[in-house]
Scaffold this active site. Structure first.
Site, mmCIF file in Angstrom:
data_model
loop_
_atom_site.group_PDB
_atom_site.id
_atom_site.type_symbol
_atom_site.label_atom_id
_atom_site.label_comp_id
_atom_site.label_asym_id
_atom_site.label_seq_id
_atom_site.Cartn_x
_atom_site.Cartn_y
_atom_site.Cartn_z
ATOM 1 N N GLY A 179 20.440 -36.607 -5.077
ATOM 2 C CA GLY A 179 21.611 -35.844 -5.609
ATOM 3 C C GLY A 179 22.770 -35.541 -4.366
ATOM 4 O O GLY A 179 23.384 -34.670 -4.491
ATOM 5 N N ILE B 130 25.649 -29.002 -4.102
ATOM 6 C CA ILE B 130 24.469 -28.293 -3.173
ATOM 7 C C ILE B 130 24.435 -29.291 -2.160
ATOM 8 O O ILE B 130 24.290 -28.659 -0.891
ATOM 9 C CB ILE B 130 23.210 -28.358 -3.984
ATOM 10 N N GLY C 264 15.971 -29.569 -8.282
ATOM 11 C CA GLY C 264 16.506 -29.949 -9.487
ATOM 12 C C GLY C 264 16.078 -29.011 -10.715
ATOM 13 O O GLY C 264 14.547 -29.192 -10.842
ATOM 14 N N ASN C 265 16.571 -28.515 -11.448
ATOM 15 C CA ASN C 265 16.157 -27.677 -12.677
ATOM 16 C C ASN C 265 15.720 -28.616 -13.806
ATOM 17 O O ASN C 265 16.550 -29.808 -14.026
ATOM 18 C CB ASN C 265 17.200 -26.654 -12.985
ATOM 19 N N ASP D 187 15.950 -17.158 -5.592
ATOM 20 C CA ASP D 187 15.764 -15.873 -6.030
ATOM 21 C C ASP D 187 15.242 -14.785 -5.232
ATOM 22 O O ASP D 187 15.579 -13.585 -5.254
ATOM 23 C CB ASP D 187 14.833 -16.182 -7.190
ATOM 24 N N HIS E 249 11.445 -20.431 -11.988
ATOM 25 C CA HIS E 249 12.861 -20.222 -11.675
ATOM 26 C C HIS E 249 13.627 -20.191 -12.966
ATOM 27 O O HIS E 249 14.410 -21.238 -13.192
ATOM 28 C CB HIS E 249 13.299 -21.423 -10.801
#
Length: 333
Positions: free
Chosen positions: A11, A16, A130-131, A159, A187
């Site tokens: 990515g 990011i 990556g989520n 977090d 997360h």
């Protein structure tokens, strides 16, 4: 100077990565005397943007950066890697159900795990950003059977940093005066930011967070929801997701893997949950407090868990079990 290490960022044309790459190339992550070959992977439509990123990295004239390789090919991107930072994922689009998001990401992280297995060093350290990061990390690890599962982790350091900062601001101290907050679990909005073992340096003396903050209701209420919802709050304000803070957290996470944690300090990382000391179900990537030495993490053992914490740890574990089972159902599709 030692030999260059090969570091992949996926990515790499995204926002990011744009905040991340300079820190890596400058030596903030792997050390001030560690030369780096940066491999930047993205999808074919993003290659022209990636060329611009490469030009900027060249124009930084960074002495540690030996080579930059932009590519859309996995056999180029994953070859002989020392570290892989998997930032790219399918973002959630309007009207998309969570299971649709999981299905799209299972395909991505299954193929990236297989590429790691085929091309990367068996010692490669893999960080999934990556989520949904925990479950994407689990799928990548399962798809790379020849690489130890201990080499895979997912990012909950953002977090962790958010929680530390909230406590620091509340106490009127600097962020490095707060240590040993814990992020348990996923997360996601079920994560549990725990300060029962957190210490705050107030006037040169370390005191428990509950004594430093002097507001139990806040620590058990608004503090937790503020950390859980911080990503959404940034999106609402900025109209874009966290980038600068995510990049900083990635640097923190990988630097700690490479150089270790300092004595008496632990950090939060999503790691493989087999045989853990806190009764979390096996075969999850779950965020625990860890200490790191010689590039190996160890879950901090012996922390007392009260009923309040137990309930929140179990709730986020239940979400992860459901995510895992849904994702695994897509693996054979």
């Amino acid at each position: 100077m030692s030999d260059p290490i090969r570091v992949l960022v996926t990515g790499a044309a995204g926002q990011i990565a744009y905040s991340l790459l300079y820190g890596i190339a400058k030596g903030d992550v792997f050390g001030k005397d560690q030369p780096i070959i940066l491999i930047l992977l993205d999808i074919p439509p993003m290659l022209p943007v990636l060329d611009g990123v490469v030009m900027e990295l060249q124009d930084c004239a960074l002495p540690l950066l030996k080579e930059v390789i932009p590519t859309d090919k996995v056999e180029v991107a994953f070859k002989d890697l020392d570290a892989a930072i998997l930032v790219g994922s399918m973002p959630r689009k309007e009207g998309m159900e969570r299971k649709d998001l999981l299905k799209a990401n299972v395909a991505i992280f299954k193929s990236q795990g297989a590429a790691l297995d085929k091309y990367a060093k068996k010692t490669v350290k893999v960080l999934v950003v990556g989520n949904p990061a925990n479950t994407n990390c689990l799928i990548a690890a399962k798809s790379a059977p020849s690489i130890p599962k201990e080499n895979f982790s997912c990012l909950t350091r953002l977090d962790h940093n958010r929680a530390s900062s909230q406590v620091a601001m509340r106490c009127g101290v600097s962020a490095n005066s707060v240590k040993n907050v814990i992020i348990w679990g996923n997360h996601s909005s079920t994560q549990y930011p725990d300060v029962h073992h957190c210490l705050v340096n107030v006037g040169g003396k370390e005191v428990p967070a509950f004594d430093a903050v002097k507001d139990d209701n806040w620590l058990k209420g608004d503090f937790i929801s503020a950390v859980q919802q911080r990503g959404a709050a940034v999106i609402k304000a900025r109209k874009l997701s966290s980038a600068m803070s995510a990049a900083k957290a990635i640097c923190d996470h990988m630097r700690d893997i490479w150089t270790g944690t300092s004595e008496g300090r632990f950090v939060s990382m999503g790691v493989y949950s087999t045989g853990n000391p806190y009764g979390v179900p096996d075969d999850l990537i779950y965020s625990f407090p860890v200490e790191i030495k010689d590039k190996s993490w160890k879950i901090v053992d012996g922390l007392t868990i009260n009923d309040f914490s137990r309930a929140k740890m179990d709730a986020t574990a239940a979400e992860l079990v459901e995510e895992r089972d849904t994702a695994i159902s897509f693996l054979s599709v």
